[in-house]
Design a protein around this motif. Sequence first.
Motif, short mmCIF file in Angstrom:
data_model
loop_
_atom_site.label_atom_id
_atom_site.label_comp_id
_atom_site.label_asym_id
_atom_site.label_seq_id
_atom_site.Cartn_x
_atom_site.Cartn_y
_atom_site.Cartn_z
N ARG A 91 32.36 18.14 54.89
CA ARG A 91 32.92 16.90 55.45
C ARG A 91 34.45 16.86 55.42
NH1 ARG A 91 33.79 11.00 53.17
NH2 ARG A 91 34.51 10.11 55.12
N ARG A 95 37.21 16.71 58.59
CA ARG A 95 38.23 15.67 58.79
C ARG A 95 39.62 16.29 58.83
NH1 ARG A 95 36.42 10.76 59.08
NH2 ARG A 95 38.48 9.82 59.24
N ASN A 99 42.26 16.08 61.94
CA ASN A 99 43.57 15.47 61.69
C ASN A 99 44.73 16.45 61.90
OD1 ASN A 99 42.44 13.00 61.25
ND2 ASN A 99 42.32 13.22 59.03
N ILE A 154 43.96 12.73 69.74
CA ILE A 154 44.56 13.23 68.50
C ILE A 154 45.02 14.67 68.72
CG2 ILE A 154 44.12 13.87 66.09
CD1 ILE A 154 42.37 11.50 65.80
N LEU A 160 46.90 13.83 63.48
CA LEU A 160 46.83 12.39 63.18
C LEU A 160 48.19 11.76 62.92
CD1 LEU A 160 44.92 9.92 62.73
CD2 LEU A 160 44.99 10.47 60.31
N VAL A 161 49.04 12.48 62.19
CA VAL A 161 50.35 11.90 61.87
C VAL A 161 51.16 11.71 63.16
CG1 VAL A 161 52.55 12.36 60.74
CG2 VAL A 161 50.41 12.71 59.49
N THR A 164 49.66 8.91 65.28
CA THR A 164 50.01 7.56 64.82
C THR A 164 51.45 7.24 65.18
OG1 THR A 164 48.49 7.90 62.98
CG2 THR A 164 49.97 6.03 62.81
N ILE A 168 52.62 4.16 67.59
CA ILE A 168 53.51 3.09 67.12
C ILE A 168 54.69 2.98 68.08
CG2 ILE A 168 55.04 2.35 65.26
CD1 ILE A 168 53.15 3.80 63.32
N ILE B 137 37.95 6.71 52.90
CA ILE B 137 38.84 7.57 53.70
C ILE B 137 40.07 7.94 52.86
CG2 ILE B 137 38.10 6.67 55.95
CD1 ILE B 137 40.66 5.01 56.06
N THR B 140 46.43 9.20 53.91
CA THR B 140 47.14 9.29 55.19
C THR B 140 46.38 8.50 56.25
OG1 THR B 140 47.88 11.48 54.56
CG2 THR B 140 48.12 10.90 56.87
N GLU B 141 45.05 8.64 56.20
CA GLU B 141 44.23 7.92 57.15
C GLU B 141 44.35 6.41 56.96
OE1 GLU B 141 40.76 11.24 57.79
OE2 GLU B 141 40.72 9.99 56.01
N SER B 144 47.45 5.24 58.44
CA SER B 144 47.31 5.24 59.89
C SER B 144 46.51 4.01 60.36
CB SER B 144 46.64 6.54 60.31
OG SER B 144 46.33 6.53 61.66
N ALA B 147 48.51 0.96 60.42
CA ALA B 147 49.38 0.90 61.60
C ALA B 147 48.60 0.60 62.87
CB ALA B 147 50.13 2.22 61.74
N GLU B 150 42.51 1.37 63.49
CA GLU B 150 41.29 2.15 63.71
C GLU B 150 41.49 3.57 63.23
OE1 GLU B 150 40.69 2.08 67.96
OE2 GLU B 150 42.27 3.54 68.29
N THR B 151 40.39 4.23 62.98
CA THR B 151 40.44 5.68 62.78
C THR B 151 39.14 6.27 63.31
OG1 THR B 151 41.08 7.48 61.31
CG2 THR B 151 39.46 5.94 60.45
N TRP B 152 39.14 7.58 63.43
CA TRP B 152 37.97 8.23 64.01
C TRP B 152 36.93 8.53 62.93
CZ3 TRP B 152 36.40 13.12 62.48
CH2 TRP B 152 37.29 13.79 61.64
#
Lengths: 169, 416
Positions: A91, A95, A99, A154, A160-161, A164, A168, B137, B140-141, B144, B147, B150-152
């Motif tokens: 898992r 993730r 990410n 993504i 992910l960073v 985001t 923003i 989670i 970092t998530e 996010s 901000a 939502e997240t995946w």
Amino acid sequence: MQFRGRIWILDEDDINTDVIYPGKYTYELFSEEEMASHALEDFDSSFAENVREGDMIVAGGNFGCGSSREQAVTCLKYAGVKAVIAASFARIYYRNAINQAFYPIECPDASRYAREHAKELEKSEISLNPQNGTVAFGEKVFNFSPLTDKALEIFDAGGLVAYTKKKIG
Amino acid sequence: MGSTMIEEILARSSGGESASVGDILFVRPHRILSHDNSAAILGIFKKLGGKKVWDQDRIFIALDHAVPPPDAKKAKSHTMIREFVREQGIRYFYEGGTGICHQVLPEHGHVLPGVVIFGSDSHTTTHGAFGAAGIPIGRTETASVWALGETWLRVPPTIKIELNGEMLEGVTPKDIILYVIGNITADGATYRAVEFHGPVTSKMDMSGRMTICNMAAEMGAKAAMIPFDSTTGEWLEKVTDAEYQPVLPDDNAEYERVLAIDCSEITPQVARPHKVDNVVPVSELGETRIDVALLGTCTNGRIEDLRQAAAVLEGKKISEGVRLLVYPASKRVLKEAVDEGIISILLESGAQVAIPACGPCLGAYGGVLAPGENCVSTANRNFKGRMGCKEDTGIYLASPATVAASALEGKIVSYF
Ligand code: SF4
């Protein structure tokens, strides 16, 4: 979107984060090239030397089990690997991969086929379409649950960073 | 094909019609929980370029991991969190001493059946007791989500666990879940959702259901859920008047695996060092002396747990040399325990009663172990060094009744 690349078949289940990226390096602040040079070091010491941009890995089940270290994803990414196609992923590895904008493709049928035909597939090419959810070895095509457009955002952003940050604005 | 609870909840929370195993969805939470780690998260939030959180009414922060702060560094983290809360107008902030995040969240009406709760804490699975999906989670998530809102998530397959038969007298939900973890193993539900069904689950009170879902994290579950019923409804009536729409699994839902457990066979259980699935009946443990007995934590710090322990301890004194540490899960629990006379019973037996918080559960403060010491605890993890000392000789996990009985004897025994 269609990727083509050479295939590496790692004919094992439970390939863990230690053999992908040895624990002794996890707290070293390595550059991207240095990290890439240790990719899969304890699984196949010739891998880092021979891997090429765009290559793809096919492995068995529970790929990336063990530690949560993100370098187990990034070392492969920096080495040029485009995707790992496995029967299943641990898992956290899964993730981390998403990410970091690195394709974790879960496709048990493709994994089984490639492992059973490892000899003939050696040095051959593989093509991957993450959007349609297909992976093909020549004529032989397998389907997996495709990444949704939103998940692909993504990837487009580069992780992910970055995603985001971009959102923003 | 029908839907499991997680499929239906994730479909709903991502605005979709349906969801099936393997799909990646962007999910919007009803609440997102964090605790003292909010200090680190707000740092990442700023690094991401975050200026204003997406919704100040959905972020939940409770200070609980080091409360009151034992050193200047931790005190400073709390100050940073308070400043952030003020500056962002975060509505649901709970000061140290209100209680442990996983207790405070439902107690203050934030958990509703059918919603998604994200949490930057591995035991966020607890909230599945209310028919919600409590999903842990990373930091970092979490930043996010603060901000973007939502997240995946990838929709996981579900394991159905039926708790059949009847619980023997003196056996508690903690014994049941320890037994189940021993059976399914510490990674038996990794990347899976778990649903608990069966007559034993239906008869269980909310406190017991929270213990079960809390510990499901120790089998690797991403979420653990118990379907909504009248017990859930009655509990919620006392804490919220918010409207909700429960999610129940369809009759033809597809489960990856069904595990039927006959609870009539289960006696008090204990998880031996240093793995949570290293479980045996207390009766087969063999002589094990203890130095510390910990009663409390998000697993077993509720009023029902304190009552169980008080029933064992009433009118008796704990063994000389044993420290019985009591950390109620929340101020409300503590107040109730005071009103019921439970705290008097505990104090008279020799217990040390502390401010509602995590305490030594994570080994940061508040009664860490010394080298060579053994502890019997109602918490959820017995990893080596978890309670602050790498040279401890072992943490044993058990029910509140077993912890109380062991404090009296100076060694691990069950009460019945
Ligand atoms: S009581 Fe222990 S397990 Fe629960 S939230 Fe606190 S540290 Fe974590």
